[in-house]
Enzyme design. Structure first.
Site, PDB file in Angstrom:
ATOM      1  N   ASN A  60       0.850  -1.126   0.102  1.00 23.89           N
ATOM      2  CA  ASN A  60       0.015   0.029   0.095  1.00 23.89           C
ATOM      3  C   ASN A  60       0.948   1.217   0.021  1.00 23.89           C
ATOM      4  OD1 ASN A  60      -1.698   2.001   0.513  1.00 23.89           O
ATOM      5  ND2 ASN A  60      -2.239   1.439   2.575  1.00 23.89           N
ATOM      6  N   TRP A  61       0.982   1.922  -0.876  1.00 25.64           N
ATOM      7  CA  TRP A  61       1.975   3.102  -1.405  1.00 25.64           C
ATOM      8  C   TRP A  61       1.349   4.269  -0.718  1.00 25.64           C
ATOM      9  CZ3 TRP A  61       3.600   2.908  -7.023  1.00 25.64           C
ATOM     10  CH2 TRP A  61       4.292   1.492  -7.378  1.00 25.64           C
ATOM     11  N   LYS A  62       0.137   4.254  -0.344  1.00 22.48           N
ATOM     12  CA  LYS A  62      -0.595   5.464   0.244  1.00 22.48           C
ATOM     13  C   LYS A  62      -0.264   6.547  -0.770  1.00 22.48           C
ATOM     14  CE  LYS A  62      -0.093   3.237   4.734  1.00 22.48           C
ATOM     15  NZ  LYS A  62       0.033   3.410   6.109  1.00 22.48           N
ATOM     16  N   HIS A  66      -9.332   1.129   4.889  1.00 22.03           N
ATOM     17  CA  HIS A  66      -8.089   1.401   5.240  1.00 22.03           C
ATOM     18  C   HIS A  66      -8.209   2.420   7.016  1.00 22.03           C
ATOM     19  CE1 HIS A  66      -3.962   2.483   6.479  1.00 22.03           C
ATOM     20  NE2 HIS A  66      -3.660   1.351   5.766  1.00 22.03           N
ATOM     21  N   GLU A 112      -6.674   4.694   7.769  1.00 26.82           N
ATOM     22  CA  GLU A 112      -6.468   5.935   7.349  1.00 26.82           C
ATOM     23  C   GLU A 112      -7.682   6.628   6.831  1.00 26.82           C
ATOM     24  OE1 GLU A 112      -2.821   5.647   5.492  1.00 26.82           O
ATOM     25  OE2 GLU A 112      -2.044   4.842   7.203  1.00 26.82           O
ATOM     26  N   GLU A 139      -5.250  -5.089  10.650  1.00 24.87           N
ATOM     27  CA  GLU A 139      -4.156  -3.986  10.999  1.00 24.87           C
ATOM     28  C   GLU A 139      -4.373  -3.406  12.249  1.00 24.87           C
ATOM     29  OE1 GLU A 139      -2.221  -2.757   6.959  1.00 24.87           O
ATOM     30  OE2 GLU A 139      -4.284  -1.606   7.244  1.00 24.87           O
ATOM     31  N   GLY A 163       2.695   2.066  10.718  1.00 24.41           N
ATOM     32  CA  GLY A 163       3.609   3.213  10.472  1.00 24.41           C
ATOM     33  C   GLY A 163       4.098   3.360  11.844  1.00 24.41           C
ATOM     34  N   SER A 220       3.523  -2.541  10.260  1.00 22.03           N
ATOM     35  CA  SER A 220       5.143  -2.525  10.366  1.00 22.03           C
ATOM     36  C   SER A 220       5.740  -3.576  10.139  1.00 22.03           C
ATOM     37  CB  SER A 220       5.391  -2.002  11.914  1.00 22.03           C
ATOM     38  OG  SER A 220       4.886  -0.538  12.107  1.00 22.03           O
ATOM     39  N   GLY A 231       2.944  -1.326   4.300  1.00 21.85           N
ATOM     40  CA  GLY A 231       2.799   0.189   3.903  1.00 21.85           C
ATOM     41  C   GLY A 231       4.309   0.583   3.663  1.00 21.85           C
ATOM     42  N   GLY A 232       5.071   1.227   4.641  1.00 22.32           N
ATOM     43  CA  GLY A 232       6.217   1.759   4.570  1.00 22.32           C
ATOM     44  C   GLY A 232       7.423   0.901   3.982  1.00 22.32           C
TER      45      GLY A 232
HETATM   46  P1  PGA Z   1       2.979   0.248   7.699  1.00 24.17           P
HETATM   47  O1  PGA Z   1       1.220   0.403   7.163  1.00 24.17           O
HETATM   48  O2  PGA Z   1       3.277  -1.287   7.098  1.00 24.17           O
HETATM   49  O3  PGA Z   1       3.741   1.346   7.136  1.00 24.17           O
HETATM   50  O4  PGA Z   1       2.793   0.010   8.896  1.00 24.17           O
HETATM   51  C1  PGA Z   1       0.630  -0.647   6.918  1.00 24.17           C
HETATM   52  C2  PGA Z   1      -0.705  -0.277   6.363  1.00 24.17           C
HETATM   53  O5  PGA Z   1      -1.138   1.037   6.675  1.00 24.17           O
HETATM   54  O6  PGA Z   1      -1.280  -0.833   5.383  1.00 24.17           O
END
Ligand code: PGA
Length: 246
Positions: free
Chosen positions: A5-7, A91, A93, A163, A169, A208, A229-230
């Site tokens: 997930n590149w956001k 998600h 966010e 999640e 993050g 993470s 994500g990251g």
């Molecule tokens: P993260 O994000 O790996 O940076 O913790 C995961 C996500 O939001 O899907």
């Protein structure tokens, strides 16, 4: 499934450079469904650049209606026209920062399925909810609401990403015991409607996930993959996570 997930990261040019670095690194990851989820504007370029490869391209969100007066939104038919394969829905966010509701998700999940998109429904508790002992209550609510309008015989097609919000993050990853317990619970919630479908449902861990913790998480019995994500923003670290799933 390993989904990145590149956001809100990567322009089209940056996405192109990334995919050229990723493709040779994941070409031998047999049995792993590799997914990247770029921002809308890079979807077309990534669909074109991944054609014939093992990498699928999903969106990060969509509106539940096929069209209408919904300024700034994108619909399932628009994603399908580009050959996008699926979509992340709910998600944390989107829920926390953009007012995504369980009611909208009740419509988004079946709308994606009907359009032929693979939905990834995201669920997870906050740190406060975990500390209060409300993790299961939160997961029950989110899973039941998100799947409420999915026909029973299609439940197994939904990918669910667990999640924990406190792990997204933050560099804080759920312990294997915490992840396994929550993910077995998520699967049991699907089994409340259909045992057979729950066995087919893929449950991903997110929060993470990094090259150095992926193997341990992916080895857990109820973990069928990861939403990253990251660590998905760098082709080499994402490819290392894909290799850990192979
Ligand atoms: P993260 O994000 O790996 O940076 O913790 C995961 C996500 O939001 O899907």
């Amino acid at each position: 499934m390993i989904a990145g997930n590149w956001k809100l990261h990567k322009t089209v040019a940056e996405a192109e450079a990334y995919i050229q670095a990723l493709l040779p690194r994941v070409s031998t990851a047999d049995g792993v469904e590799v997914v990247i989820c770029p921002a809308y504007l890079a979807l077309q370029a990534m669909v074109d650049s991944t054609r014939g490869s093992r990498v699928a391209v999903y969106a990060q969100n969509m509106h539940q209606a096929p069209e209408g007066a919904f300024t700034g939104e994108v619909s399932a038919p628009m994603l399908c026209e580009l050959d996008v394969g699926g979509v992340i829905l709910g998600h944390s966010e989107r829920r926390e920062l953009f007012g995504e509701t369980d009611r909208a998700l009740q419509l988004k999940v079946p709308a994606a399925l009907e359009a032929g998109l693979q939905p990834i429904l995201c669920v997870g508790e906050t740190e406060d909810e975990r500390d209060r002992g409300d993790t299961e209550r939160k997961l029950r609510h989110q899973v039941q609401e998100g799947l409420a309008k999915v026909p029973i015989e299609r439940l197994g097609e939904i990918v669910i990403a667990y999640e924990p919000i406190w792990a997204i993050g933050t560099g804080r990853v759920a312990t294997p015991a915490q992840a396994q317990e929550a993910m077995a619970f998520v699967r049991a919630l699907v089994a409340d409607r259909s045992r057979a479908e729950a066995d087919k449902t893929r449950v991903l861990y997110g929060g993470s996930v990094k090259p150095d913790n992926a193997a341990e998480l992916l080895a857990l019995p109820d973990v069928d993959g990861a939403l990253v994500g990251g660590a998905s923003l760098d082709a080499e670290s994402f490819a290392t996570i894909v290799a850990a799933a192979g």
